[in-house]
Design a protein around this motif. Structure first.
Motif, PDB file in Angstrom:
ATOM      1  N   ASP A 177       0.910  -1.406  -0.097  1.00 32.75           N
ATOM      2  CA  ASP A 177      -0.016  -0.078   0.058  1.00 32.75           C
ATOM      3  C   ASP A 177       0.841   1.339  -0.086  1.00 32.75           C
ATOM      4  O   ASP A 177       0.549   2.412   0.644  1.00 32.75           O
ATOM      5  N   GLY A 178       1.899   1.233  -0.834  1.00 27.23           N
ATOM      6  CA  GLY A 178       2.761   2.287  -0.780  1.00 27.23           C
ATOM      7  C   GLY A 178       3.674   2.404   0.211  1.00 27.23           C
ATOM      8  O   GLY A 178       3.638   1.961   1.265  1.00 27.23           O
ATOM      9  N   ILE A 179       4.972   2.777  -0.111  1.00 31.68           N
ATOM     10  CA  ILE A 179       6.099   2.896   0.661  1.00 31.68           C
ATOM     11  C   ILE A 179       6.647   4.275   0.947  1.00 31.68           C
ATOM     12  O   ILE A 179       6.520   5.133  -0.045  1.00 31.68           O
ATOM     13  N   ARG A 180       7.047   4.818   1.972  1.00 30.78           N
ATOM     14  CA  ARG A 180       7.622   6.155   2.154  1.00 30.78           C
ATOM     15  C   ARG A 180       7.106   7.215   1.170  1.00 30.78           C
ATOM     16  O   ARG A 180       7.505   7.765   0.544  1.00 30.78           O
ATOM     17  N   ASP A 181       5.590   7.448   1.557  1.00 30.67           N
ATOM     18  CA  ASP A 181       5.236   8.545   0.811  1.00 30.67           C
ATOM     19  C   ASP A 181       4.665   9.644   1.777  1.00 30.67           C
ATOM     20  O   ASP A 181       4.950   9.412   3.099  1.00 30.67           O
ATOM     21  N   SER A 182       3.810  10.482   1.525  1.00 26.75           N
ATOM     22  CA  SER A 182       3.362  11.635   2.316  1.00 26.75           C
ATOM     23  C   SER A 182       2.423  11.144   3.364  1.00 26.75           C
ATOM     24  O   SER A 182       1.934  11.813   4.112  1.00 26.75           O
ATOM     25  N   TRP A 183       1.772  10.064   2.969  1.00 29.70           N
ATOM     26  CA  TRP A 183       0.667   9.224   3.844  1.00 29.70           C
ATOM     27  C   TRP A 183       1.507   8.564   4.714  1.00 29.70           C
ATOM     28  O   TRP A 183       0.674   8.560   6.047  1.00 29.70           O
ATOM     29  N   GLY A 184       2.367   8.198   4.869  1.00 33.13           N
ATOM     30  CA  GLY A 184       3.170   7.692   5.843  1.00 33.13           C
ATOM     31  C   GLY A 184       4.663   7.241   5.780  1.00 33.13           C
ATOM     32  O   GLY A 184       5.398   7.372   4.672  1.00 33.13           O
ATOM     33  N   PRO A 185       5.277   7.057   6.760  1.00 35.03           N
ATOM     34  CA  PRO A 185       6.880   6.795   6.720  1.00 35.03           C
ATOM     35  C   PRO A 185       7.224   5.448   6.587  1.00 35.03           C
ATOM     36  O   PRO A 185       8.595   5.058   6.639  1.00 35.03           O
ATOM     37  N   TYR A 186       6.278   4.606   6.649  1.00 29.09           N
ATOM     38  CA  TYR A 186       6.650   2.934   6.504  1.00 29.09           C
ATOM     39  C   TYR A 186       7.087   2.493   5.296  1.00 29.09           C
ATOM     40  O   TYR A 186       6.682   2.942   4.291  1.00 29.09           O
ATOM     41  N   GLY A 187       7.674   1.347   5.213  1.00 32.50           N
ATOM     42  CA  GLY A 187       7.834   0.248   4.193  1.00 32.50           C
ATOM     43  C   GLY A 187       9.323   0.744   3.534  1.00 32.50           C
ATOM     44  O   GLY A 187       9.890   1.907   3.411  1.00 32.50           O
ATOM     45  N   ASN A 188       9.877  -0.380   2.891  1.00 28.46           N
ATOM     46  CA  ASN A 188      11.008  -0.287   2.328  1.00 28.46           C
ATOM     47  C   ASN A 188      11.051  -1.209   0.950  1.00 28.46           C
ATOM     48  O   ASN A 188      11.962  -1.708   0.576  1.00 28.46           O
ATOM     49  N   ALA A 189       9.775  -1.583   0.582  1.00 24.23           N
ATOM     50  CA  ALA A 189       9.382  -2.370  -0.505  1.00 24.23           C
ATOM     51  C   ALA A 189       9.743  -3.977  -0.408  1.00 24.23           C
ATOM     52  O   ALA A 189      10.059  -4.614  -1.341  1.00 24.23           O
ATOM     53  N   ASP A 190      10.032  -4.350   0.759  1.00 22.95           N
ATOM     54  CA  ASP A 190      10.288  -5.883   1.262  1.00 22.95           C
ATOM     55  C   ASP A 190       9.221  -6.371   1.308  1.00 22.95           C
ATOM     56  O   ASP A 190       8.371  -6.168   2.481  1.00 22.95           O
ATOM     57  N   MET A 191       8.620  -7.224   0.585  1.00 21.17           N
ATOM     58  CA  MET A 191       7.400  -8.137   1.007  1.00 21.17           C
ATOM     59  C   MET A 191       7.661  -9.329   2.021  1.00 21.17           C
ATOM     60  O   MET A 191       6.663  -9.519   2.504  1.00 21.17           O
ATOM     61  N   LEU A 192       8.949  -9.509   2.249  1.00 20.69           N
ATOM     62  CA  LEU A 192       8.944 -10.398   3.563  1.00 20.69           C
ATOM     63  C   LEU A 192       8.743  -9.423   4.732  1.00 20.69           C
ATOM     64  O   LEU A 192       8.179 -10.079   5.745  1.00 20.69           O
ATOM     65  N   GLU A 193       9.022  -8.280   4.771  1.00 17.08           N
ATOM     66  CA  GLU A 193       8.873  -7.393   5.906  1.00 17.08           C
ATOM     67  C   GLU A 193       6.907  -7.342   6.105  1.00 17.08           C
ATOM     68  O   GLU A 193       6.561  -7.273   7.107  1.00 17.08           O
ATOM     69  N   ARG A 194       6.702  -7.170   4.727  1.00 15.15           N
ATOM     70  CA  ARG A 194       5.057  -7.010   4.765  1.00 15.15           C
ATOM     71  C   ARG A 194       4.454  -8.100   5.225  1.00 15.15           C
ATOM     72  O   ARG A 194       3.400  -7.975   6.048  1.00 15.15           O
ATOM     73  N   ALA A 195       4.869  -9.149   4.855  1.00 16.09           N
ATOM     74  CA  ALA A 195       4.318 -10.460   5.354  1.00 16.09           C
ATOM     75  C   ALA A 195       4.396 -10.527   6.758  1.00 16.09           C
ATOM     76  O   ALA A 195       3.574 -11.103   7.428  1.00 16.09           O
ATOM     77  N   MET A 196       5.789 -10.170   7.417  1.00 22.69           N
ATOM     78  CA  MET A 196       5.655 -10.186   8.836  1.00 22.69           C
ATOM     79  C   MET A 196       4.680  -9.247   9.499  1.00 22.69           C
ATOM     80  O   MET A 196       4.080  -9.581  10.555  1.00 22.69           O
ATOM     81  N   LEU A 197       4.430  -8.145   9.023  1.00 22.57           N
ATOM     82  CA  LEU A 197       3.592  -7.378   9.515  1.00 22.57           C
ATOM     83  C   LEU A 197       2.359  -7.805   9.490  1.00 22.57           C
ATOM     84  O   LEU A 197       1.406  -7.483  10.276  1.00 22.57           O
ATOM     85  N   LEU A 198       1.752  -8.286   8.556  1.00 24.72           N
ATOM     86  CA  LEU A 198       0.439  -8.854   8.362  1.00 24.72           C
ATOM     87  C   LEU A 198       0.353 -10.024   9.316  1.00 24.72           C
ATOM     88  O   LEU A 198      -0.833  -9.997   9.925  1.00 24.72           O
ATOM     89  N   ALA A 199       1.305 -10.861   9.385  1.00 26.93           N
ATOM     90  CA  ALA A 199       1.084 -11.989  10.576  1.00 26.93           C
ATOM     91  C   ALA A 199       1.228 -11.405  12.008  1.00 26.93           C
ATOM     92  O   ALA A 199       0.412 -11.912  12.632  1.00 26.93           O
ATOM     93  N   PHE A 200       1.739 -10.261  11.943  1.00 22.74           N
ATOM     94  CA  PHE A 200       1.932  -9.612  13.296  1.00 22.74           C
ATOM     95  C   PHE A 200       0.479  -9.202  13.648  1.00 22.74           C
ATOM     96  O   PHE A 200      -0.153  -9.501  14.909  1.00 22.74           O
ATOM     97  N   ARG A 201      -0.158  -8.474  12.990  1.00 23.31           N
ATOM     98  CA  ARG A 201      -1.399  -7.841  13.100  1.00 23.31           C
ATOM     99  C   ARG A 201      -2.492  -8.874  13.048  1.00 23.31           C
ATOM    100  O   ARG A 201      -3.399  -8.929  13.648  1.00 23.31           O
ATOM    101  N   SER A 202      -2.169 -10.061  12.377  1.00 26.31           N
ATOM    102  CA  SER A 202      -3.058 -10.964  12.661  1.00 26.31           C
ATOM    103  C   SER A 202      -3.082 -12.067  13.952  1.00 26.31           C
ATOM    104  O   SER A 202      -3.557 -12.902  14.013  1.00 26.31           O
ATOM    105  N   GLY A 203      -2.111 -11.616  14.637  1.00 26.49           N
ATOM    106  CA  GLY A 203      -1.707 -12.374  16.023  1.00 26.49           C
ATOM    107  C   GLY A 203      -1.013 -13.652  15.828  1.00 26.49           C
ATOM    108  O   GLY A 203      -1.118 -14.619  16.652  1.00 26.49           O
ATOM    109  N   PHE A 204      -0.677 -13.965  14.541  1.00 25.65           N
ATOM    110  CA  PHE A 204       0.322 -15.350  14.109  1.00 25.65           C
ATOM    111  C   PHE A 204       1.466 -15.538  15.084  1.00 25.65           C
ATOM    112  O   PHE A 204       2.361 -14.620  14.999  1.00 25.65           O
TER     113      PHE A 204
END
Ligand code: ZN
Length: 395
Positions: free
Chosen positions: A296-323
């Motif tokens: 959902d976009g990285i490092r834009d004026s909407w937010g400071p998050y992301g580095n285009a690493d989909m492994l990191e994104r997978a981790m965040l999705l898992a974290f938010r899901s309580g996995f």
């Protein structure tokens, strides 16, 4: 331009050590001790072979990646962030081509082989962002697969003239029609959805709609989307991004909505959002709903998050899901690879013979360890061509 390659010494999905023979960009054989005289050999260094990572939802025309740090000060609402973005773009003399290039090169470096990007279309920007992103798509055509969604970020009906621009965007080469919060943005959900479905139907393309609307409001929009998908025979060609409402309705209603998604093969994209309810990942996955994951976009004026690493994104999705369990984390990786490929409608995706040779090789003992370490990318292959290695983009 596809190439031939013998990728030696990798472990497909952390399985037994094997070699992969690629001829003209297509996987021919996977097995131990393969030989192919005259073909380029790359040592996978006992890394885990994954199919290429898929960012099924980003915004290449918003990123500030590669620029000096942007101090974030936008308010909490979507409207305030849209207004802030307009201000920032003007102040920076923003170049959609240059910035989308910066993110694409970073994504390639991190092992992403396929991206679906939304691109803002409105009466102020016109088609300038689209032109920039299409130039980037052309430039990197051999190194990454980009799908472009014409996205009415600032509304469709509330900005007369946007509808015609959306249709023009498709004729210029955008792959899908986008939409956004049909009740709260345009205050006319039926007309908003009728308009975007009509553009898509006329052009014979799919739809990917941003749906942030909460609870019953979002659920109502989902029902309208399903109704139109059925009426136009667009099953399998519609994606709903975010769909926070799926994490807010009661069990009986969730079951009803899930039925609509499955019957119409409507895909859901989630990025593991911050402080809002979101779709129940394991539940939908087990029910058979197509699920993709995006930055959902990285490092834009909407937010400071992301580095285009989909492994990191997978981790965040898992974290938010309580996995916590490995099997749950493997499921999330499946969503960030094969799930996203399904969202994008990729027919020849994977690491089996006859698939297109788009891979990433990551360091680590297991896939879950690779997610947790955001493991180094040993090699990234696109159509048999090595496009990145050891953190360096080669294109
Ligand atoms: Zn988005």
């Amino acid at each position: 331009m596809t190439e031939s390659l013998l990728l030696q010494n990798v472990r497909p999905l952390e399985g037994d050590r094997a070699d992969v023979l690629v001829i003209d960009g297509v996987v021919k054989r996977v097995g131990a001790g393969l030989e192919a005289p005259g073909i380029r050999v790359v040592d996978g260094r006992n890394g885990i072979l994954l199919p290429g990572l898929v960012d099924a939802h980003t915004h290449l025309d918003k990123t500030l990646w590669g620029r000096s740090w942007h101090r974030h000060s936008a308010g909490p609402t979507i409207q305030s962030r849209i207004a802030d973005e307009r201000r920032v773009r003007k102040a920076l003399g923003y170049s959609p081509e240059e910035q989308s290039t910066n993110q694409v090169r970073q994504a390639i470096t991190m092992g992403t082989t396929h991206i679906r990007t939304h691109v803002d279309i409105d009466t102020e920007i016109g088609l300038a962002n689209l032109e920039g992103v299409l130039a980037t798509r052309d430039r990197f055509r051999e190194a990454i697969h980009l799908q472009v969604v014409a996205f009415p970020q600032s509304g469709l009906l509330v900005r007369p003239g946007t509808e015609a621009l959306m249709a023009e965007a498709i004729s210029m080469g955008a792959d899908l029609v986008g939409g956004i919060d049909p009740s709260s943005m345009d205050r006319d959900p039926v007309r908003h959805l009728d308009t975007i479905f009509a553009i898509a139907d006329r052009a014979g393309v799919g739809i990917d709609i941003h749906l942030h609307e909460p609870g019953m409001l979002g659920a109502f929009a989902l029902e309208l989307i399903a109704e139109r998908t059925t009426a136009l025979g667009m099953q399998g060609r519609v994606t709903v991004s975010h769909a926070f409402c799926l994490g807010m309705v009661d069990e009986a209603y969730l079951e009803h909505l899930t039925g609509l998604l499955i019957d119409n093969r409507i895909a859901i994209m989630t990025h593991g959002p911050g402080d809002i309810a979101f779709p129940p990942v394991r539940r939908l996955y087990e029910d058979g709903v197509t699920l993709g994951c995006g930055s959902d976009g990285i490092r834009d004026s909407w937010g400071p998050y992301g580095n285009a690493d989909m492994l990191e994104r997978a981790m965040l999705l898992a974290f938010r899901s309580g996995f916590r369990r490995d099997e749950d984390l493997e499921l999330v990786l499946d969503i960030a690879t094969g799930g996203g490929a399904q969202v994008m409608g990729l027919a020849d995706y994977g690491i089996a013979p006859s698939c297109r040779a788009d891979f990433t090789v990551v360091a680590g003992e297991t896939r879950v360890e690779a997610i947790m370490n955001r493991a180094s990318r040993i090699a990234v292959v696109q159509g048999g061509r090595v496009v990145a290695a050891d953190g360096e983009c080669l294109v």
